[in-house]
Write a protein that holds these residues in place. Sequence first.
Motif, PDB file in Angstrom:
ATOM      1  N   GLN A  40       0.864  -1.457  -0.036  1.00 36.11           N
ATOM      2  CA  GLN A  40      -0.156   0.083   0.008  1.00 36.11           C
ATOM      3  C   GLN A  40       0.756   1.101   0.076  1.00 36.11           C
ATOM      4  OE1 GLN A  40      -3.425   0.588  -0.126  1.00 36.11           O
ATOM      5  NE2 GLN A  40      -4.028  -1.420  -0.060  1.00 36.11           N
ATOM      6  N   ASP A  41       1.955   1.294   0.629  1.00 36.70           N
ATOM      7  CA  ASP A  41       2.774   2.486   0.948  1.00 36.70           C
ATOM      8  C   ASP A  41       3.755   2.527  -0.475  1.00 36.70           C
ATOM      9  OD1 ASP A  41       2.013   2.885   3.527  1.00 36.70           O
ATOM     10  OD2 ASP A  41       3.576   1.626   4.305  1.00 36.70           O
ATOM     11  N   LYS A  63       1.504   4.195  -3.083  1.00 39.85           N
ATOM     12  CA  LYS A  63       1.405   5.808  -2.813  1.00 39.85           C
ATOM     13  C   LYS A  63       2.333   6.278  -3.510  1.00 39.85           C
ATOM     14  CE  LYS A  63       0.513   9.313   0.726  1.00 39.85           C
ATOM     15  NZ  LYS A  63       1.559  10.071   0.153  1.00 39.85           N
ATOM     16  N   GLU A  64       3.925   5.598  -3.141  1.00 44.17           N
ATOM     17  CA  GLU A  64       5.040   6.151  -3.791  1.00 44.17           C
ATOM     18  C   GLU A  64       4.833   6.119  -5.219  1.00 44.17           C
ATOM     19  OE1 GLU A  64       9.859   5.150  -3.813  1.00 44.17           O
ATOM     20  OE2 GLU A  64       8.479   4.092  -2.333  1.00 44.17           O
ATOM     21  N   LEU A 113       2.164   6.569  -7.365  1.00 44.39           N
ATOM     22  CA  LEU A 113       1.251   7.507  -7.710  1.00 44.39           C
ATOM     23  C   LEU A 113       1.968   8.878  -7.300  1.00 44.39           C
ATOM     24  CD1 LEU A 113      -2.199   6.193  -6.357  1.00 44.39           C
ATOM     25  CD2 LEU A 113      -1.363   6.503  -8.629  1.00 44.39           C
ATOM     26  N   ASP A 114       2.852   9.158  -6.572  1.00 41.19           N
ATOM     27  CA  ASP A 114       3.613  10.385  -6.164  1.00 41.19           C
ATOM     28  C   ASP A 114       4.496  10.618  -7.384  1.00 41.19           C
ATOM     29  OD1 ASP A 114       2.018  10.769  -3.818  1.00 41.19           O
ATOM     30  OD2 ASP A 114       3.470  10.115  -2.731  1.00 41.19           O
ATOM     31  N   ALA A 151      -4.915  -1.064  -4.994  1.00 38.35           N
ATOM     32  CA  ALA A 151      -4.458   0.266  -4.596  1.00 38.35           C
ATOM     33  C   ALA A 151      -4.251   1.315  -5.819  1.00 38.35           C
ATOM     34  CB  ALA A 151      -3.017   0.091  -3.948  1.00 38.35           C
ATOM     35  N   LEU A 152      -3.995   0.930  -6.986  1.00 39.89           N
ATOM     36  CA  LEU A 152      -3.927   1.626  -7.880  1.00 39.89           C
ATOM     37  C   LEU A 152      -5.441   1.864  -9.070  1.00 39.89           C
ATOM     38  CD1 LEU A 152      -0.167   0.672  -9.354  1.00 39.89           C
ATOM     39  CD2 LEU A 152      -0.830   2.554  -8.102  1.00 39.89           C
ATOM     40  N   ASN A 198      -7.544   4.934  -8.938  1.00 43.97           N
ATOM     41  CA  ASN A 198      -7.076   6.484  -9.762  1.00 43.97           C
ATOM     42  C   ASN A 198      -7.322   6.138 -11.253  1.00 43.97           C
ATOM     43  OD1 ASN A 198      -4.516   7.281 -11.595  1.00 43.97           O
ATOM     44  ND2 ASN A 198      -4.647   8.806  -9.861  1.00 43.97           N
TER      45      ASN A 198
END
Length: 311
Positions: free
Chosen positions: A107-108, A111-112, A114-115, A160-161, A164
């Motif tokens: 999950q983390d 996020k990385e 997507l950032d 997780a993706l 988006n």
Amino acid sequence: MEITAVLMLPLLLLAISGILFIYQEVSRLWSKSAVQNKVVVITDAISGLGKECSRLFHAGGARLVLCGKNWEKLEILYDALLSVADPSKTFTPKLVLLDLSDISCVQDVAKEILDCYGCVDILINNASMKVKGPAQNISLELDKKIMDINYFGPITLTKALLPNMISRRTGQIVLVSNIQGKFGIPLRTAYAASKHAIQGFFDCLRAEVEEFEVVVSTVNPTFIRSYHTYTETGNWEASIWKFFFRKFTYGVHPVEIAEEVMRIIRRKKQEVFIANPIPKAAIYIRTFFPEFFFAVVACGVKEKLNVPEDR
């Protein structure tokens, strides 16, 4: 008249060759345009197939996010990509450390990812773990590890993706699986089980996200061979099983699969099998003549063939 007739065949062959060449070049350029400026995430980018996909997509102008569990190998790949591509036509790849066996960190990492660019256009689930051996010799711990890497890891990252992509009503998820997601062969219980599981997940997901214009594609080779050519050893006796498995074990080169992944993205195809006719026929034999299929497979166990590992 006779001279004209003699010249017709060479001219016809030359014309056909020219048309095929033009078609291939147009198809190649068209495929590259399909990923230009797109954010493409590749898991296990440091594997043979991952490297070839990275090279192909980087040259096509994609904004790459390369994931792998070894930072040093990621940096080597990064340097290799920068050294062969035109910097005025390509984007500098982003590197992300990702070990799918550690589900708690996915999950983390998502996020990385997507950032990096704020979105993901294409996710290529390429990471996989293989194992070979009788079911009774494979520990439950190893069974769980294989399921984490081959199933729970990819679906956790996908989940997780996915929001988006759904919110933007665009995106494509590509699963690099294996033909064993359709049927199993001896000494691959844990591996085949994980491939069956993830095949089922993505088949269901494909229908669920269609209304959001998100495409789900699966690529199923027999197995992905290494860069060196596999050569057989030993004498092959005449038997149904040995004929079947000899045909089955010729794997597909990473370059060929990478090119197929590019075509799938351009054409938005849902499922592709990359195999010679024998494994493809086995899928239908398993469906329509299961008893015959199981008998052939059982013969394989008795003969204890030594075959190359799957990806």
